[in-house]
Design an enzyme around this catalytic site. Structure first.
Site, mmCIF file in Angstrom:
data_model
loop_
_atom_site.group_PDB
_atom_site.id
_atom_site.type_symbol
_atom_site.label_atom_id
_atom_site.label_comp_id
_atom_site.label_asym_id
_atom_site.label_seq_id
_atom_site.Cartn_x
_atom_site.Cartn_y
_atom_site.Cartn_z
ATOM 1 N N TYR A 1 -70.474 15.698 -11.512
ATOM 2 C CA TYR A 1 -71.219 14.515 -11.055
ATOM 3 C C TYR A 1 -70.575 13.949 -9.797
ATOM 4 O O TYR A 1 -71.244 13.667 -8.800
ATOM 5 C CB TYR A 1 -71.233 13.460 -12.176
ATOM 6 N N ALA B 1 -81.072 9.044 -8.896
ATOM 7 C CA ALA B 1 -79.846 9.819 -9.062
ATOM 8 C C ALA B 1 -79.855 10.543 -10.404
ATOM 9 O O ALA B 1 -80.574 10.159 -11.331
ATOM 10 C CB ALA B 1 -78.624 8.904 -8.992
ATOM 11 N N TYR B 2 -79.066 11.602 -10.465
ATOM 12 C CA TYR B 2 -78.713 12.248 -11.733
ATOM 13 C C TYR B 2 -77.413 11.592 -12.170
ATOM 14 O O TYR B 2 -76.369 11.816 -11.564
ATOM 15 C CB TYR B 2 -78.520 13.753 -11.511
ATOM 16 N N LEU C 1 -80.731 -0.374 -10.728
ATOM 17 C CA LEU C 1 -80.532 -0.908 -9.380
ATOM 18 C C LEU C 1 -81.854 -0.938 -8.604
ATOM 19 O O LEU C 1 -82.133 -1.890 -7.876
ATOM 20 C CB LEU C 1 -79.494 -0.056 -8.633
HETATM 21 N N1 LIG Z 1 -75.017 2.967 -13.331
HETATM 22 C C1 LIG Z 1 -73.776 2.873 -12.850
HETATM 23 O O1 LIG Z 1 -72.877 2.284 -13.464
HETATM 24 C C2 LIG Z 1 -73.455 3.506 -11.531
HETATM 25 C C3 LIG Z 1 -72.095 3.642 -11.167
HETATM 26 C C4 LIG Z 1 -71.805 4.188 -9.913
HETATM 27 C C5 LIG Z 1 -72.821 4.589 -9.071
HETATM 28 N N2 LIG Z 1 -74.123 4.469 -9.456
HETATM 29 C C6 LIG Z 1 -75.174 4.901 -8.522
HETATM 30 O O2 LIG Z 1 -76.043 3.806 -8.297
HETATM 31 C C7 LIG Z 1 -77.374 4.291 -8.066
HETATM 32 C C8 LIG Z 1 -78.346 3.603 -9.006
HETATM 33 O O3 LIG Z 1 -77.956 3.896 -10.354
HETATM 34 P P1 LIG Z 1 -78.739 3.294 -11.608
HETATM 35 O O4 LIG Z 1 -77.746 3.082 -12.688
HETATM 36 O O5 LIG Z 1 -79.616 2.176 -11.190
HETATM 37 O O6 LIG Z 1 -79.624 4.534 -12.008
HETATM 38 P P2 LIG Z 1 -80.774 4.619 -13.120
HETATM 39 O O7 LIG Z 1 -80.961 3.319 -13.801
HETATM 40 O O8 LIG Z 1 -80.467 5.842 -13.933
HETATM 41 O O9 LIG Z 1 -82.054 4.893 -12.229
HETATM 42 C C9 LIG Z 1 -82.222 6.083 -11.541
HETATM 43 C C10 LIG Z 1 -83.696 6.265 -11.354
HETATM 44 O O10 LIG Z 1 -83.897 7.477 -10.609
HETATM 45 C C11 LIG Z 1 -84.979 8.176 -11.170
HETATM 46 N N3 LIG Z 1 -84.817 9.598 -10.887
HETATM 47 C C12 LIG Z 1 -83.959 10.467 -11.482
HETATM 48 N N4 LIG Z 1 -84.101 11.687 -10.960
HETATM 49 C C13 LIG Z 1 -85.054 11.583 -9.994
HETATM 50 C C14 LIG Z 1 -85.639 12.523 -9.112
HETATM 51 N N5 LIG Z 1 -85.283 13.816 -9.140
HETATM 52 N N6 LIG Z 1 -86.598 12.094 -8.247
HETATM 53 C C15 LIG Z 1 -86.972 10.796 -8.237
HETATM 54 N N7 LIG Z 1 -86.464 9.858 -9.077
HETATM 55 C C16 LIG Z 1 -85.510 10.257 -9.945
HETATM 56 C C17 LIG Z 1 -84.891 7.880 -12.655
HETATM 57 O O11 LIG Z 1 -86.158 8.060 -13.250
HETATM 58 P P3 LIG Z 1 -86.239 8.677 -14.745
HETATM 59 O O12 LIG Z 1 -85.328 7.852 -15.588
HETATM 60 O O13 LIG Z 1 -87.673 8.526 -15.059
HETATM 61 O O14 LIG Z 1 -85.780 10.088 -14.605
HETATM 62 C C18 LIG Z 1 -84.449 6.417 -12.666
HETATM 63 O O15 LIG Z 1 -85.532 5.519 -12.674
HETATM 64 C C19 LIG Z 1 -77.287 5.807 -8.224
HETATM 65 O O16 LIG Z 1 -77.074 6.421 -6.976
HETATM 66 C C20 LIG Z 1 -76.047 6.002 -9.071
HETATM 67 O O17 LIG Z 1 -75.446 7.285 -8.916
HETATM 68 C C21 LIG Z 1 -74.458 3.937 -10.669
#
Ligand SMILES: NC(=O)c1ccc[n+]([C@@H]2O[C@H](COP(=O)([O-])OP(=O)(O)OC[C@H]3O[C@@H](n4cnc5c(N)ncnc54)[C@H](OP(=O)(O)O)[C@@H]3O)[C@@H](O)[C@H]2O)c1
Length: 295
Positions: free
Chosen positions: A124, A59-60, A12
């Site tokens: 989570y 996010a984690y 995202l």
């Molecule tokens: N993916 C889904 O289907 C989904 C569903 C519901 C909600 N969401 C929410 O949508 C948002 C975006 O999700 P996404 O899927 O785009 O996530 P993503 O692809 O996993 O990206 C998260 C990013 O955050 C970085 N990150 C992790 N821990 C960090 C920390 N402590 N400090 C700074 N950066 C950190 C990661 O870097 P590294 O990889 O280098 O650690 C990664 O680049 C999040 O809030 C997630 O909870 C996602």
């Protein structure tokens, strides 16, 4: 506007950088540039960047691993958000933060709205709900619940998650395991980024929003529709939620209603329209070219 994007190299985050980059000054922070659990680093980095808007995509997200690692999930999804919210509040910045359908228990029989009461059933999910509370405590805090993300910004990382796995299996001819009784509202990262920009540019009142593509489907329905679009005969392994042992329970029915965004004039395309656009390779940061803006 100056827009700081945190977690800028995520699925995202990359779409947000691309979306805002066309008309705003974007300061992207990937994980190596900013660790959100380090309050001093957050203060130093944001003070240097001096953003009007902070968009937190960090996010984690390891839903199952979080069951055995609750502190790490809370540090990032809850306390890290509190740090950002405090900085935003102290500096007059808006904070946009993303949450999840997992805050609900999945026992509903109609799409959840923003006024429905959360009931998280996993570490989570609980960590994300606490993060919502901290983000909404900022005077200009926006929380957008997204779900089952798919799609890829031009400079984004390879798509991941359930939709990406299903598409990869369909394309390679592998068997895709799909839930027949888990209902979701899939969300294109391109559309979520576009809605985020519209929300921020519109200076709408802060608060909680369901930011998902319109409609809902089971994973089986999504896989069958994707197969039709790809012109392949799918090899599917349909399973029920109750028959799959996972460390973290999944909410079974988690369609979200995006009526609140629609009432502001922010219309999310149907998941079918956006999946079609994604599979046709047409995902672009400028969603004005998408079907949503042609309607
Ligand atoms: N993916 C889904 O289907 C989904 C569903 C519901 C909600 N969401 C929410 O949508 C948002 C975006 O999700 P996404 O899927 O785009 O996530 P993503 O692809 O996993 O990206 C998260 C990013 O955050 C970085 N990150 C992790 N821990 C960090 C920390 N402590 N400090 C700074 N950066 C950190 C990661 O870097 P590294 O990889 O280098 O650690 C990664 O680049 C999040 O809030 C997630 O909870 C996602």
């Amino acid at each position: 506007m100056r827009v700081a994007v945190i977690g800028a190299r995520g699925q995202l985050g990359a779409a947000i950088v691309h979306q805002f980059g066309a008309s705003h000054s974007v300061v992207p922070f990937d994980h190596s540039a900013l660790e959100i659990t380090d309050a001093a680093a957050v203060d130093a980095s944001l003070s240097r960047a001096s953003p009007d808007v902070i968009v937190n995509c960090a996010a984690y997200n390891a839903v199952d691993a979080a069951e055995a690692d609750p502190v790490a999930a809370l540090e990032i999804n809850a306390l890290g958000v509190r740090t950002l919210a405090r900085w935003a509040g102290g500096h007059g910045a808006a904070l946009v933060h993303y949450s999840t359908d997992f805050v609900f228990d999945g026992t509903a029989t109609r799409p959840y709205s923003e006024t429905d009461t959360p009931n998280p059933r996993s570490v989570y999910a609980a960590s994300k709900l606490i993060g919502e509370w901290f983000a909404l405590d900022a005077p200009r805090g926006y929380v957008l619940r997204v779900e089952s993300l798919f799609g890829r910004a031009p400079d984004g990382p390879p798509a991941k998650g359930s939709v990406a796995s299903i598409i990869a299996a369909l394309r390679s001819g592998a068997v895709a395991r799909v839930f027949v009784d888990r209902t979701v509202s899939p969300t294109s990262v391109i559309d979520a980024a576009s809605a985020t920009r519209e929300l921020v540019e519109g200076a709408f009142s802060p608060g909680l929003f369901h930011c998902v593509n319109t409609g809902a489907c089971t994973w089986l329905e999504l896989a069958e529709y994707a197969a039709e679009l790809l012109g392949v005969v799918p090899r599917l392994d349909p399973v029920k939620v109750a028959d799959v042992a996972l460390p973290a329970p999944r909410p079974q029915y988690c369609a979200l209603s995006n009526d609140k965004l629609r009432a502001l004039g922010i219309n999310m395309p149907t998941w079918q329209e956006s999946l079609q656009r994604h599979l046709a390779g047409l995902d672009r940061g400028d969603a004005r070219k998408s079907p949503r803006h042609e309607r």
